[in-house]
Write a protein that holds these residues in place. Structure first.
Motif, mmCIF file in Angstrom:
data_model
loop_
_atom_site.group_PDB
_atom_site.id
_atom_site.type_symbol
_atom_site.label_atom_id
_atom_site.label_comp_id
_atom_site.label_asym_id
_atom_site.label_seq_id
_atom_site.Cartn_x
_atom_site.Cartn_y
_atom_site.Cartn_z
ATOM 1 N N MET A 118 0.365 -1.164 0.541
ATOM 2 C CA MET A 118 0.051 0.315 -0.178
ATOM 3 C C MET A 118 0.774 1.511 -0.271
ATOM 4 O O MET A 118 0.479 2.648 0.603
ATOM 5 C CB MET A 118 -1.217 -0.007 1.175
ATOM 6 N N GLN A 119 2.357 1.010 0.224
ATOM 7 C CA GLN A 119 2.828 2.286 -0.765
ATOM 8 C C GLN A 119 3.095 2.933 1.090
ATOM 9 O O GLN A 119 2.896 4.312 0.397
ATOM 10 C CB GLN A 119 3.284 3.509 -1.965
ATOM 11 N N ILE A 120 3.391 2.174 2.541
ATOM 12 C CA ILE A 120 3.317 3.635 3.133
ATOM 13 C C ILE A 120 4.709 3.529 3.733
ATOM 14 O O ILE A 120 5.518 2.753 2.805
ATOM 15 C CB ILE A 120 2.894 2.165 3.832
ATOM 16 N N ARG A 121 4.960 4.601 3.721
ATOM 17 C CA ARG A 121 6.349 5.224 4.036
ATOM 18 C C ARG A 121 6.965 4.509 5.032
ATOM 19 O O ARG A 121 6.524 3.609 6.028
ATOM 20 C CB ARG A 121 6.694 7.031 5.078
ATOM 21 N N LYS A 122 8.340 4.407 4.520
ATOM 22 C CA LYS A 122 9.245 3.393 6.097
ATOM 23 C C LYS A 122 8.889 3.247 7.537
ATOM 24 O O LYS A 122 8.458 2.870 8.184
ATOM 25 C CB LYS A 122 10.829 3.199 5.826
ATOM 26 N N ALA A 123 9.229 5.028 8.114
ATOM 27 C CA ALA A 123 9.469 6.088 9.068
ATOM 28 C C ALA A 123 7.723 5.241 9.387
ATOM 29 O O ALA A 123 7.868 5.360 10.973
ATOM 30 C CB ALA A 123 9.111 7.376 8.650
ATOM 31 N N THR A 124 7.356 5.406 8.813
ATOM 32 C CA THR A 124 5.197 5.042 9.559
ATOM 33 C C THR A 124 5.435 3.667 9.782
ATOM 34 O O THR A 124 4.975 3.365 11.126
ATOM 35 C CB THR A 124 4.564 5.268 8.772
ATOM 36 N N ILE A 125 6.065 2.756 8.543
ATOM 37 C CA ILE A 125 5.547 1.303 9.687
ATOM 38 C C ILE A 125 6.707 0.956 10.492
ATOM 39 O O ILE A 125 5.871 0.389 11.460
ATOM 40 C CB ILE A 125 6.268 0.517 7.955
ATOM 41 N N ARG A 126 8.350 1.498 10.586
ATOM 42 C CA ARG A 126 8.654 1.190 11.761
ATOM 43 C C ARG A 126 8.354 1.460 12.994
ATOM 44 O O ARG A 126 7.640 1.505 14.535
ATOM 45 C CB ARG A 126 10.025 2.467 11.421
ATOM 46 N N GLU A 127 7.381 3.126 13.077
ATOM 47 C CA GLU A 127 6.815 3.326 14.638
ATOM 48 C C GLU A 127 4.861 3.197 14.809
ATOM 49 O O GLU A 127 5.332 2.637 15.870
ATOM 50 C CB GLU A 127 6.447 5.076 13.696
ATOM 51 N N SER A 128 4.671 2.861 13.753
ATOM 52 C CA SER A 128 3.681 1.760 13.843
ATOM 53 C C SER A 128 3.750 0.175 15.037
ATOM 54 O O SER A 128 2.930 -0.045 15.629
ATOM 55 C CB SER A 128 2.947 1.220 12.366
ATOM 56 N N LEU A 129 5.073 -0.604 13.934
ATOM 57 C CA LEU A 129 5.217 -1.527 14.882
ATOM 58 C C LEU A 129 6.118 -1.328 16.229
ATOM 59 O O LEU A 129 5.763 -2.276 17.089
ATOM 60 C CB LEU A 129 6.065 -2.537 13.936
ATOM 61 N N SER A 130 6.702 -0.135 16.960
ATOM 62 C CA SER A 130 7.284 -0.443 17.876
ATOM 63 C C SER A 130 6.277 0.595 18.628
ATOM 64 O O SER A 130 5.923 0.276 19.539
ATOM 65 C CB SER A 130 8.622 0.276 17.860
#
Length: 443
Positions: free
Chosen positions: A288-300
């Motif tokens: 879904m082309q979500i930014r890497k920083a957003t993925i990292r933050e959400s997973l943490s």
């Protein structure tokens, strides 16, 4: 067109609302009592309904029937509908035909709720206009009627997938497959596996199937059967040119030639099974082309799901954990596997054809006492009676928790992970989990 809805719960009432909005002649029939709150909605929307019976003359004249997932195919009224050749579909099938939204469909024996919630959390944190539905939350059909989302994350049970004909998710996930609900599949594991794979049956080359490549049942099916979807595997032990894997304590995702990495210790959810749930959700976020920083933050920062390895309280250095959502052996396997201290295990309920042998090694290694919380605990006692020193039977949650407190010493864990359905002593697994938490808070 006459739409008959069997079952006046969340999915049934939502389907009735959408059907009425789309110009169907709608009738809702429930063999049990319809909750007052749902009756009010039906009356407010001028939808005809009946409860505590099925009037055949009002049902067998349907053009299409939406059956709630809880009603088995073996129910007499359903058999009659099938004999007459009237299509019996699920809410997902009905609602999907009225929306252009992208859907992400998630199924599996375990992990699907956590993966669904985590995927939703990732997409919502990225600012996507996304809805959450299926086996969870508010009815998908009702949300489609309101038409306010561009995409949906849907948790799909095998029962919901049994009722699809044309529905296809753009992205499908199969978290894992282990024997469950076999009572609904003629006790044939292969029927249940086929049911899960219905999630990909209408997918095309434009769509994606994300799956656990460590799972034997999934790998076997994919070797013997074809799907047209693009495959995205995830694994704790293998590596891929396209997929998600672990290397040097780092999760690596390579999807459509793009790479994403994250240290596994930064992921908030604990345990190997949760690492897999994170891999599946990350795959969706990348597609879904979500930014890497957003993925990292959400997973943490993701907090997990209620009743799934939920830390309740620590009392006198004993940790109490609510895993009431573990309604099969495989889910309990993950729970016991993630225990790092001597464990008092509360187990039992309605057995769905469980084989407890799979848990034997973990019970020997980690469990110091078993508290059986069910009406009939024979199978559990036969399986583990000679393996643990203490085996106790109780018939209510307060006694279970008090007994656990008596047995524990500092540093121990008390784990409610029943491996069974809850209907013998509780309304559902949520009720069981809440009663556990209340009992712990009252110690």
């Amino acid at each position: 067109m006459r739409l008959v809805v069997l079952g006046g719960g969340e999915s049934g009432v939502g389907t009735a609302i959408l059907g009425k909005q789309k110009g169907y002649d709608v009738f809702v029939s429930d063999f049990a009592k319809i909750k007052e709150s749902y009756k009010e909605v039906l009356i407010k929307n001028s939808i005809d309904w009946e409860d505590e019976k099925h009037t055949e003359s009002l049902i067998l004249n349907a053009d299409v029937v939406m059956k709630s997932p809880g009603i088995p195919e073996k129910a007499p009224i359903v058999k009659k509908l099938i004999e007459k050749g009237i299509p019996v579909i699920s809410e997902i099938e009905f609602a999907a035909s009225f929306t252009k939204a992208v859907t992400i469909g998630i199924t599996g024996s375990n992990g699907k709720t956590t993966t669904t919630m985590l995927t939703y959390h990732l997409l919502k944190s990225a600012g996507l206009n996304v809805g959450l539905a299926g086996n969870i939350g508010k009815s998908f059909a009702e949300q489609v009627a309101e038409d306010k989302y561009d995409s949906y994350v849907l948790e799909l049970s095998s029962f919901q997938l049994d009722g699809i004909i044309n529905y296809k998710p753009h992205i499908a996930i199969i978290t894992n497959i282990s024997p469950d609900h076999l009572d609904r599949y003629d006790y044939k594991y292969e029927n249940y596996i086929d049911s899960k794979f219905r999630i990909t049956m209408n997918q095309t080359e434009e769509d994606y199937l994300i799956y656990d490549a460590d799972d034997e049942a999934i790998s076997d099916w994919l070797q013997k059967n074809k799907t047209r979807a693009k495959l995205i595997p995830f694994s704790l032990t293998k590596t891929f040119e396209q997929g998600v894997f672990i290397k040097n304590n780092t999760m690596e995702a390579i999807i459509n030639q793009e790479e994403f990495t994250m240290e596994t210790e930064s992921i908030a959810l604990e345990g190997k099974h949760n690492l897999k749930n994170a891999m599946a959700a990350t795959s969706v976020a990348k597609l879904m082309q979500i930014r890497k920083a957003t993925i990292r933050e959400s997973l943490s920062n993701f907090q997990g799901v209620e009743h799934r390895l939920e830390k309740v309280l620590k009392i006198q250095n004993v940790q109490y954990i609510n895993d009431s959502k573990a309604t099969n052996v495989n889910a309990t396997f993950f729970a016991l596997d993630s225990m790092n201290s001597p464990t008092v295990w509360i187990v039992g309920g309605v057995d769905k054809g469980n084989d407890y042998n799979e848990l034997m090694a973990l019970v020997r290694e980690k469990v110091k006492a078993i508290i059986c919380l069910g009406v009939d605990n024979r199978k559990i006692i036969d399986a583990f009676g000679n393996v643990v020193d203490i085996m106790v039977e109780v018939n209510n949650m307060n006694d279970a928790v008090r007994m656990a407190q008596r047995i524990t010493e500092k540093g121990d864990t008390v784990l409610l992970s029943p491996a069974c359905a809850s209907f013998d002593l509780f309304e559902n697994y949520e009720d069981r989990g809440r009663q556990f938490k209340d009992a712990v808070h009252n110690l």
